[in-house]
Design an enzyme around this catalytic site. Structure first.
Site, PDB file in Angstrom:
ATOM      1  N   ASP A  64      45.822  65.827 -14.456  1.00  0.00           N
ATOM      2  CA  ASP A  64      45.742  64.678 -15.362  1.00  0.00           C
ATOM      3  C   ASP A  64      45.243  63.504 -14.540  1.00  0.00           C
ATOM      4  O   ASP A  64      45.625  63.327 -13.381  1.00  0.00           O
ATOM      5  CB  ASP A  64      47.074  64.390 -16.051  1.00  0.00           C
ATOM      6  CG  ASP A  64      48.198  64.027 -15.095  1.00  0.00           C
ATOM      7  OD1 ASP A  64      48.443  62.821 -14.895  1.00  0.00           O
ATOM      8  OD2 ASP A  64      48.844  64.945 -14.557  1.00  0.00           O
ATOM      9  N   GLU A 151      57.275  57.070 -21.521  1.00  0.00           N
ATOM     10  CA  GLU A 151      58.047  56.795 -20.308  1.00  0.00           C
ATOM     11  C   GLU A 151      58.329  55.300 -20.254  1.00  0.00           C
ATOM     12  O   GLU A 151      57.664  54.508 -20.913  1.00  0.00           O
ATOM     13  CB  GLU A 151      57.294  57.256 -19.060  1.00  0.00           C
ATOM     14  CG  GLU A 151      55.900  56.663 -18.913  1.00  0.00           C
ATOM     15  CD  GLU A 151      55.146  57.242 -17.719  1.00  0.00           C
ATOM     16  OE1 GLU A 151      55.589  56.981 -16.583  1.00  0.00           O
ATOM     17  OE2 GLU A 151      54.136  57.949 -17.936  1.00  0.00           O
TER      18      GLU A 151
END
Length: 265
Positions: A64, A151
């Site tokens: 990623d 997050e």
């Protein structure tokens, strides 16, 4: 399925057949090279000393990325055995990663299955987050399902931490809106503290879990997952500097089957 999707799976099958023929290294050694069992060209600048179920034997690994990876040689990345890439696209309701469209185009040209992820901003509603993502990410056949990155942020412009109930309610709004647009319910990426603080296991979603110091089964007991982010200091030919590495939960055969089910059409 459109021609691009069929060609992508054919290329992937050939790549996996080659990489899975390599002999896994014995007893660690996951630094510059050799790397994990299925992908011997990968490495880790600061490998964890896994005491249980190390990620290296997984057959399917991916990356990623965001703007911080700079220029990428995508053909080298694919040649190293990388099977997928999740690319940062957007944040909140007004930020677009400046490299997103270039990475999206280049990864597609290299025939690497790629998807986009959105970093959730708590000072915007789920609908606003979703609208911004849809505005910037193509609905392209053969791409991976979208990802919602949940997050705790350290944003100076939005320091608020909503309640768990609000977070899950607004996340569900995002999942529904984005899922309808792309025809695939998004994956949720999350971290250990966020998952625990907000009881994210209550969400109906496929999970991509960050766990860089132990196997997800130890850190997220009882939680099923599709992807495991196991290091932030990975080494991949074609990328300068550190990069996040991830493992898919199943075998190469499971991966090909997953693509058939989860690619955008």
């Amino acid at each position: 399925m459109k021609t691009f999707g069929k060609l992508l799976i054919a290329c992937l099958a050939l790549s996996l057949a080659v990489s899975c023929a390599r002999t896994p290294p014995s007893g660690g050694g996951y630094r510059n090279a050799p790397g994990p069992g299925a992908n011997s060209q990968l490495g880790d600048r600061a490998p964890h000393d896994w005491d249980y179920a190390a990620p290296y034997g997984h057959q399917v690994h991916g990356i990623d990325i965001s703007r911080w990876q700079g220029d990428i040689d995508w053909n080298r990345v694919r040649g190293a055995g990388i099977s997928f890439a999740f690319i940062k696209a957007t944040e909140g309701g007004d930020h677009l990663d400046p490299n997103f469209h270039r990475y999206w185009r280049e990864a597609g040209q290299a025939r690497i299955p790629r998807g986009a992820y959105h970093f959730y901003y708590f000072c915007r509603s789920g609908a606003e987050n979703a609208a911004w993502f849809i505005r910037n990410v193509p609905r392209e056949a053969g791409s991976l399902p979208p990802v919602l990155d949940m997050e705790w942020s350290h944003s100076r412009t939005c320091p608020r931490r909503p309640s768990a109930s609000e977070i899950k309610r607004e996340a569900e709004v995002f999942l529904q809106i984005v899922g309808r647009h792309y025809g695939q319910r998004p994956i949720i990426y999350t971290t250990v503290d966020f998952y625990r603080d907000n009881r994210m296991g209550d969400m109906r979603a496929e999970f991509w879990l960050r766990s860089v110091a132990n196997h997800p089964s130890r850190i997220y007991p009882g939680q099923r997952w599709g992807f495991w982010q196991y290091t932030g200091t990975g080494i991949v030919p074609g990328i300068k500097g550190d990069v996040d590495l991830n493992a898919f939960a199943g075998s190469a055969t499971d991966w090909a089957r997953w693509l058939q089910t989860r690619m955008v059409r």
